[in-house]
Design a protein around this motif. Structure first.
Motif, PDB file in Angstrom:
ATOM      1  N   VAL A   1       1.837   5.882 -10.042  1.00 43.73           N
ATOM      2  CA  VAL A   1       0.946   6.785 -10.790  1.00 43.73           C
ATOM      3  C   VAL A   1       1.525   8.196 -10.897  1.00 43.73           C
ATOM      4  O   VAL A   1       0.992   9.025 -11.648  1.00 43.73           O
ATOM      5  N   GLU A   2       2.583   8.553 -10.167  1.00 40.78           N
ATOM      6  CA  GLU A   2       3.222   9.861 -10.248  1.00 40.78           C
ATOM      7  C   GLU A   2       4.727   9.671 -10.377  1.00 40.78           C
ATOM      8  O   GLU A   2       5.286   8.698  -9.843  1.00 40.78           O
ATOM      9  N   GLN A   3       5.340  10.607 -11.123  1.00 42.09           N
ATOM     10  CA  GLN A   3       6.779  10.554 -11.304  1.00 42.09           C
ATOM     11  C   GLN A   3       7.460  10.822  -9.975  1.00 42.09           C
ATOM     12  O   GLN A   3       7.111  11.764  -9.251  1.00 42.09           O
ATOM     13  N   LEU A   4       8.485  10.021  -9.676  1.00 40.03           N
ATOM     14  CA  LEU A   4       9.209  10.163  -8.431  1.00 40.03           C
ATOM     15  C   LEU A   4      10.366  11.123  -8.607  1.00 40.03           C
ATOM     16  O   LEU A   4      10.987  11.193  -9.679  1.00 40.03           O
ATOM     17  N   ASP A   5      10.665  11.908  -7.559  1.00 39.30           N
ATOM     18  CA  ASP A   5      11.806  12.801  -7.564  1.00 39.30           C
ATOM     19  C   ASP A   5      12.428  12.747  -6.191  1.00 39.30           C
ATOM     20  O   ASP A   5      11.805  13.115  -5.180  1.00 39.30           O
ATOM     21  N   ARG A   6      13.703  12.262  -6.134  1.00 36.13           N
ATOM     22  CA  ARG A   6      14.342  12.078  -4.839  1.00 36.13           C
ATOM     23  C   ARG A   6      14.583  13.411  -4.158  1.00 36.13           C
ATOM     24  O   ARG A   6      14.605  13.505  -2.915  1.00 36.13           O
ATOM     25  N   GLU A   7      14.813  14.476  -4.970  1.00 34.77           N
ATOM     26  CA  GLU A   7      15.130  15.761  -4.357  1.00 34.77           C
ATOM     27  C   GLU A   7      13.916  16.446  -3.740  1.00 34.77           C
ATOM     28  O   GLU A   7      14.042  17.427  -3.005  1.00 34.77           O
ATOM     29  N   VAL A   8      12.749  15.961  -4.004  1.00 35.75           N
ATOM     30  CA  VAL A   8      11.523  16.521  -3.389  1.00 35.75           C
ATOM     31  C   VAL A   8      11.378  15.960  -2.000  1.00 35.75           C
ATOM     32  O   VAL A   8      11.449  14.748  -1.793  1.00 35.75           O
ATOM     33  N   THR A   9      11.195  16.792  -1.032  1.00 37.59           N
ATOM     34  CA  THR A   9      11.059  16.347   0.353  1.00 37.59           C
ATOM     35  C   THR A   9       9.593  16.042   0.622  1.00 37.59           C
ATOM     36  O   THR A   9       8.705  16.846   0.294  1.00 37.59           O
ATOM     37  N   GLU A  10       9.409  14.854   1.172  1.00 38.45           N
ATOM     38  CA  GLU A  10       8.031  14.406   1.471  1.00 38.45           C
ATOM     39  C   GLU A  10       8.025  13.826   2.863  1.00 38.45           C
ATOM     40  O   GLU A  10       8.899  13.049   3.256  1.00 38.45           O
ATOM     41  N   LYS A  11       7.032  14.224   3.645  1.00 38.79           N
ATOM     42  CA  LYS A  11       6.856  13.694   4.992  1.00 38.79           C
ATOM     43  C   LYS A  11       6.146  12.360   4.898  1.00 38.79           C
ATOM     44  O   LYS A  11       5.074  12.255   4.342  1.00 38.79           O
ATOM     45  N   VAL A  12       6.765  11.301   5.475  1.00 39.62           N
ATOM     46  CA  VAL A  12       6.227   9.931   5.402  1.00 39.62           C
ATOM     47  C   VAL A  12       6.035   9.396   6.801  1.00 39.62           C
ATOM     48  O   VAL A  12       6.921   9.546   7.659  1.00 39.62           O
ATOM     49  N   THR A  13       4.927   8.725   7.036  1.00 43.03           N
ATOM     50  CA  THR A  13       4.652   8.076   8.324  1.00 43.03           C
ATOM     51  C   THR A  13       5.096   6.617   8.247  1.00 43.03           C
ATOM     52  O   THR A  13       4.703   5.891   7.338  1.00 43.03           O
ATOM     53  N   VAL A  14       5.897   6.188   9.205  1.00 42.58           N
ATOM     54  CA  VAL A  14       6.431   4.826   9.236  1.00 42.58           C
ATOM     55  C   VAL A  14       5.686   4.034  10.312  1.00 42.58           C
ATOM     56  O   VAL A  14       5.639   4.457  11.473  1.00 42.58           O
ATOM     57  N   PHE A  15       5.118   2.896   9.943  1.00 37.92           N
ATOM     58  CA  PHE A  15       4.408   2.017  10.866  1.00 37.92           C
ATOM     59  C   PHE A  15       5.302   0.827  11.215  1.00 37.92           C
ATOM     60  O   PHE A  15       5.929   0.227  10.341  1.00 37.92           O
ATOM     61  N   VAL A  16       5.354   0.435  12.505  1.00 43.24           N
ATOM     62  CA  VAL A  16       6.116  -0.731  12.961  1.00 43.24           C
ATOM     63  C   VAL A  16       5.217  -1.967  12.850  1.00 43.24           C
ATOM     64  O   VAL A  16       4.157  -2.013  13.492  1.00 43.24           O
ATOM     65  N   MET A  17       5.624  -2.914  12.044  1.00 48.58           N
ATOM     66  CA  MET A  17       4.827  -4.125  11.826  1.00 48.58           C
ATOM     67  C   MET A  17       5.094  -5.120  12.954  1.00 48.58           C
ATOM     68  O   MET A  17       6.219  -5.259  13.444  1.00 48.58           O
ATOM     69  N   ASP A  18       4.042  -5.831  13.356  1.00 50.49           N
ATOM     70  CA  ASP A  18       4.124  -6.799  14.464  1.00 50.49           C
ATOM     71  C   ASP A  18       4.812  -8.082  14.005  1.00 50.49           C
ATOM     72  O   ASP A  18       4.666  -8.531  12.863  1.00 50.49           O
ATOM     73  N   ALA A  19       5.607  -8.728  14.901  1.00 49.14           N
ATOM     74  CA  ALA A  19       6.222 -10.049  14.699  1.00 49.14           C
ATOM     75  C   ALA A  19       5.611 -11.034  15.701  1.00 49.14           C
ATOM     76  O   ALA A  19       5.222 -10.644  16.816  1.00 49.14           O
ATOM     77  N   ASN A  20       5.545 -12.290  15.330  1.00 49.05           N
ATOM     78  CA  ASN A  20       4.910 -13.301  16.189  1.00 49.05           C
ATOM     79  C   ASN A  20       5.917 -13.758  17.243  1.00 49.05           C
ATOM     80  O   ASN A  20       6.592 -14.760  17.100  1.00 49.05           O
ATOM     81  N   ASP A  21       5.968 -13.016  18.357  1.00 47.12           N
ATOM     82  CA  ASP A  21       6.932 -13.319  19.420  1.00 47.12           C
ATOM     83  C   ASP A  21       6.272 -13.547  20.765  1.00 47.12           C
ATOM     84  O   ASP A  21       6.952 -13.579  21.794  1.00 47.12           O
ATOM     85  N   GLU A  22       4.951 -13.676  20.799  1.00 50.28           N
ATOM     86  CA  GLU A  22       4.240 -13.879  22.053  1.00 50.28           C
ATOM     87  C   GLU A  22       3.462 -15.191  21.999  1.00 50.28           C
ATOM     88  O   GLU A  22       2.879 -15.533  20.961  1.00 50.28           O
ATOM     89  N   ARG A  23       3.454 -15.919  23.145  1.00 54.68           N
ATOM     90  CA  ARG A  23       2.671 -17.147  23.261  1.00 54.68           C
ATOM     91  C   ARG A  23       1.268 -16.823  23.780  1.00 54.68           C
ATOM     92  O   ARG A  23       1.081 -15.846  24.508  1.00 54.68           O
ATOM     93  N   PRO A  24       0.294 -17.702  23.442  1.00 52.03           N
ATOM     94  CA  PRO A  24      -1.028 -17.536  24.052  1.00 52.03           C
ATOM     95  C   PRO A  24      -0.943 -17.779  25.559  1.00 52.03           C
ATOM     96  O   PRO A  24      -0.174 -18.628  26.021  1.00 52.03           O
ATOM     97  N   VAL A  25      -1.753 -17.020  26.315  1.00 53.71           N
ATOM     98  CA  VAL A  25      -1.769 -17.117  27.786  1.00 53.71           C
ATOM     99  C   VAL A  25      -3.202 -17.419  28.219  1.00 53.71           C
ATOM    100  O   VAL A  25      -4.151 -16.730  27.821  1.00 53.71           O
TER     101      VAL A  25
END
Length: 813
Positions: free
Chosen positions: A95-119
């Motif tokens: 919805v907005e024009q992108l500009d690589r030279e514009v600095t933008e603060k972005v929050t990065v979320f770590v997505m979960d992977a299925n690596d644990e067994r039920p206990v």
């Protein structure tokens, strides 16, 4: 060209599900990889020149319970919102024009992977459950956790299928363990159940692959016994035995019962009610709790105190007697015997075998195994053995022996069968043939031979009557009672007429049963004929070095009566001839080898001797006769050629001369036939039909034929116009008349004229006529130059001659 620049950023994606019921598990995104256009937007990149309004990505997620999900984007406060998501479809739009030279603060979320067994939190565990727990009731709740988020953190419970888990069920989401509807626990059948519970997560992405992880644990369920099972007898059904001589109060057997509640058994009380034995269980206070029944069967045991016994019509009997004809049909029941056997004991004490003991295997008893009582049946098994001529009466023993008792009681009965005779035998000669010899001078009524036949049947069935028949029985008679064969009163036997006779004798009983024997009679020859010469005076011509033969006949039938010996009784001068005693061949002494020697012996000019020859048989007494042989001695050189010598030597043997002449004639006939056959085959091979005529004619005038009837001449009317002839192989004699007399069979129809060749002229027509005599085409016949020959007439005559020749050859073949 402007370089393409990319803007890297991270966004917080929100995935929610909308439902009106209580939700237990959170929805989760699908991780379809960094280069996918749908999924969880992980590692997604976008160029800065992407037009505004472009759909750049599609979010893709699901809810474990299958509910509807909604999508959203979350930005930090004050941050510019470059993207917008459609809540239902998950489509993300720039919805907005992108500009690589514009600095933008972005929050990065770590997505979960299925690596644990039920206990599991409360497994493994031990659980006590009463056996009277109601079906469908909850007995335990299984707890388990999974540290993953999303679908990888959702847990579903299962029971591992085995025989122990067939009575239980677990709720997949809550983990509540229940007894299945319609199932009950039973301590008496199984006191312990081992249940394996499986906890499985909802699955998720791990290392780029979909992964589902699970864990399992065992729950041990101990069933607690309750008072719910009546007592039961052990060792049922019960069967007791008491001997028939037992006294009252004797112990029969003992029954035993136990409580069905094995965990907490109660004491058992026994009683006998209405013929049934009742077992009861009581409480510690003595109150009756539960009970059960069983049936006891008591048999009175029979003692083996009675042996088998045979019965007749009037009671016990051990002797049975009857009369019957010999040779009854096999399988027939002997109805004159009415025997019953009985053993008054019971059970195995009354079981016994029946056997029939006697000569051979003539009879058979039925039945062979008896229980208590049976009617005895005797069957005929070997009819031929029941022979009156061998046995006038038969004695058998009927034996009954117990089978399974230690005492082996038995009984016997005698069976006597008197046999009556029947005419079951034919007379039988003492030999199948008889040989007799009788001298030829025997008078009439002379005994020849005596034949003997016997019939083993009794009474008049055993009386034998003799008779004689056959082509050789004309000169003989037989005494019907004694079997003596003798000659007819008028019979005159002559060995020289017939020396061998054979005929049949018949021995017959009163009912017509008979047998035959053959008789061979030889008429013995007597020396009753002296030897005889054909003539009393014989003339023979003897060539020096050859011999002459004389023959005598003796009419006696056989040797030595007809064996003749020859000898020279007298000759003048003596000692000039020798004779073969067996063959009658006379020859000169070995030293006489020429006519000169002969002429030196005698003074006669004709060299003729008279020799007295005797022929004597070797019979006893011996007979002899003599004849005078006039022998004219000559030399072979006086005759010209071997044929003359042969005819001279064989003049006394006309059959030899005829045989020689017939042989010569036969040889000549064979040679003649052979030569004729060769010539015929050669001529047949050379008589080939070669079409070799060519006739050229011009303006053929019509020609008429008049076929004659039988005996008339064939007339050919010639046209007046004469046509030139070109005939290189015409078989017509010069000056032969055209009108000929044709012998039968009648000639065939005249041949049709051949058509004109295409494009040819009548004068150029060529006509090729086949002929039987085509093989002589190379020899041109002479023409009569003084008489012109019509080409048409010559061709037709030649054709008719050829047809008749073919017909004649066909008739000959």
């Amino acid at each position: 060209m402007k370089n393409v620049k990319k803007l890297h950023f991270s966004l917080l994606l929100v995935l929610v599900h909308v439902c009106f019921a209580q939700a237990d598990y959170a929805p989760f995104f699908y991780d379809n990889g960094p280069y996918s256009s749908n999924g969880n937007l992980a590692l997604f990149s976008l160029t800065e020149d992407t037009p505004v309004g472009t759909e750049i990505y599609t979010l893709n997620g699901t809810d474990p319970e299958g509910q509807e999900v909604r999508y959203g984007l979350s930005f930090e406060p004050g941050a510019k919102e470059y993207f917008r998501v459609e809540p239902k479809s998950g489509n993300i739009t720039l919805v907005e024009q992108l500009d690589r030279e514009v600095t933008e603060k972005v929050t990065v979320f770590v997505m979960d992977a299925n690596d644990e067994r039920p206990v599991f939190k409360n497994l493994p565990s031990f659980l006590d459950v009463p056996e009277n727990s109601e079906c469908g009731s909850s007995i335990y709740k299984v707890l388990a956790v999974d540290r993953d988020t999303g679908s990888g953190g959702s847990i579903t419970f299962y029971l591992q299928t085995n025989g122990q888990s067939s009575k239980f069920a677990i709720d997949r989401h809550s983990g509540v363990l229940r007894i299945k509807p319609g199932e009950m626990l039973d301590y008496e059948r199984s006191t312990t159940h081992f249940i394996t519970v499986v906890a499985k997560d909802g699955g998720g992405n791990y290392n780029g692959k979909e992964q589902v992880m699970s864990s399992s644990a065992t729950l041990t369920i101990n069933v607690i016994d309750t008072q719910d099972t009546p007592p039961s007898f052990v060792g049922t059904p019960y069967f007791g035995y008491v001997y028939e001589v037992s006294v009252p109060g004797s112990e029969i057997f003992t029954v035993f019962a136990k409580d069905g509640d094995l965990g907490m058994p109660k004491p058992i009380h026994y009683s006998l009610e209405n013929g049934k034995h009742q077992q009861l269980s009581s409480s510690p206070e003595g109150n009756l709790m539960d009970y059960g029944f069983t049936t006891v069967v008591i048999r009175v045991v029979d003692l083996n105190n009675h042996p088998p016994t045979f019965y007749g019509e009037n009671g016990p009997q051990n002797m049975f007697e009857m009369t019957m004809y010999e040779h009854p049909p096999e399988g027939e029941i002997i109805r004159g015997l009415k025997i019953t056997v009985n053993d008054s004991d019971q059970g195995s004490n009354a079981k016994f075998n029946l056997r029939l003991i006697g000569p051979g295997r003539m009879l058979r008893v039925v039945p062979q195994t008896v229980l208590n009582e049976a009617q005895v049946t005797i069957l005929v098994e070997d009819s031929a053995a029941m022979d009156y001529e061998k046995f006038h009466f038969l004695t058998f023993k009927l034996l009954a022996v117990e089978m399974d008792t230690p005492e082996r009681f038995s009984a016997t009965a005698d069976i006597v069968i008197h046999l009556l005779d029947t005419n079951d035998n034919a007379p039988k000669f003492s030999s199948v043939y008889y040989i007799a010899r009788i001298p030829e001078n025997s008078p009439g009524n002379s005994n020849v031979v005596s034949v003997t036949a016997t019939d083993p049947d009794s009474g008049f069935w055993g009386e034998v009557k003799y008779s004689i028949y056959g082509s050789g029985a004309d000169l003989f008679l037989i005494h019907s009672a004694s079997g003596i064969i003798y000659t007819q009163p008028w019979a005159s036997l002559d060995a020289e007429v017939k020396s061998k006779y054979n005929f049949y004798v018949k021995a017959e009983d009163a009912e017509g049963k008979y047998s035959l024997a053959e008789v061979f009679v030889t008429v013995l020859d007597l020396n009753d004929h002296p030897p005889e010469f054909n003539e009393n005076f014989l003339e023979k011509t003897m060539i020096i070095g050859a011999l002459v033969k004389i023959e005598a006949q003796d009419d006696d039938a056989e040797g030595p009566n007809n064996v003749i010996e020859y000898s020279i009784m007298k000759t003048d001068p003596e000692n000039i001839f020798d004779i073969n005693a067996d063959t009658g061949e006379i020859k000169l002494k070995s030293y006489i080898k020429s006519m000169d020697i002969v002429q030196n012996i005698t003074k006669q000019n004709d060299c003729t001797w008279s020799v007295v020859v005797q022929a004597q048989d070797r019979g006893s007494p011996s007979f002899s006769t003599t004849t005078v042989v006039k022998i004219d001695i000559t030399e072979a050189t006086q005759h010209r050629g071997p044929w003359a010598s042969f005819f001279v030597q064989s003049r006394d043997k006309p059959l030899h001369i005829l045989g020689m002449i017939a042989g010569v004639i036969s040889l000549m006939v064979v040679v003649t036939v052979f030569i004729s056959t060769i010539m015929f085959m050669r001529n047949k091979k050379s008589n080939r039909i070669l079409p070799h005529r060519r006739i050229r004619r011009r303006n053929k005038p019509p020609v008429t034929f008049k076929f004659p009837n039988s005996g008339e001449k064939l007339l050919i009317q010639e046209p007046e116009v004469m046509v030139g002839v070109n005939c290189s192989n015409c078989n017509i004699a010069s000056g032969h008349p055209l009108g000929r007399h044709w012998p039968p069979p009648p000639p065939p129809n005249a041949p049709a004229l051949p058509p004109l060749l295409p494009g040819g002229r009548p004068g150029d027509r060529q006509w090729v006529v086949p002929t039987v005599l085509g093989t002589v085409a190379q020899i041109k016949p002479k023409r009569n130059r003084n008489r012109p020959v019509d080409s048409v007439n010559a061709a037709l005559v030649s054709e008719l001659k050829m047809r008749l020749d073919q017909r004649r050859l066909a008739n000959c073949s």
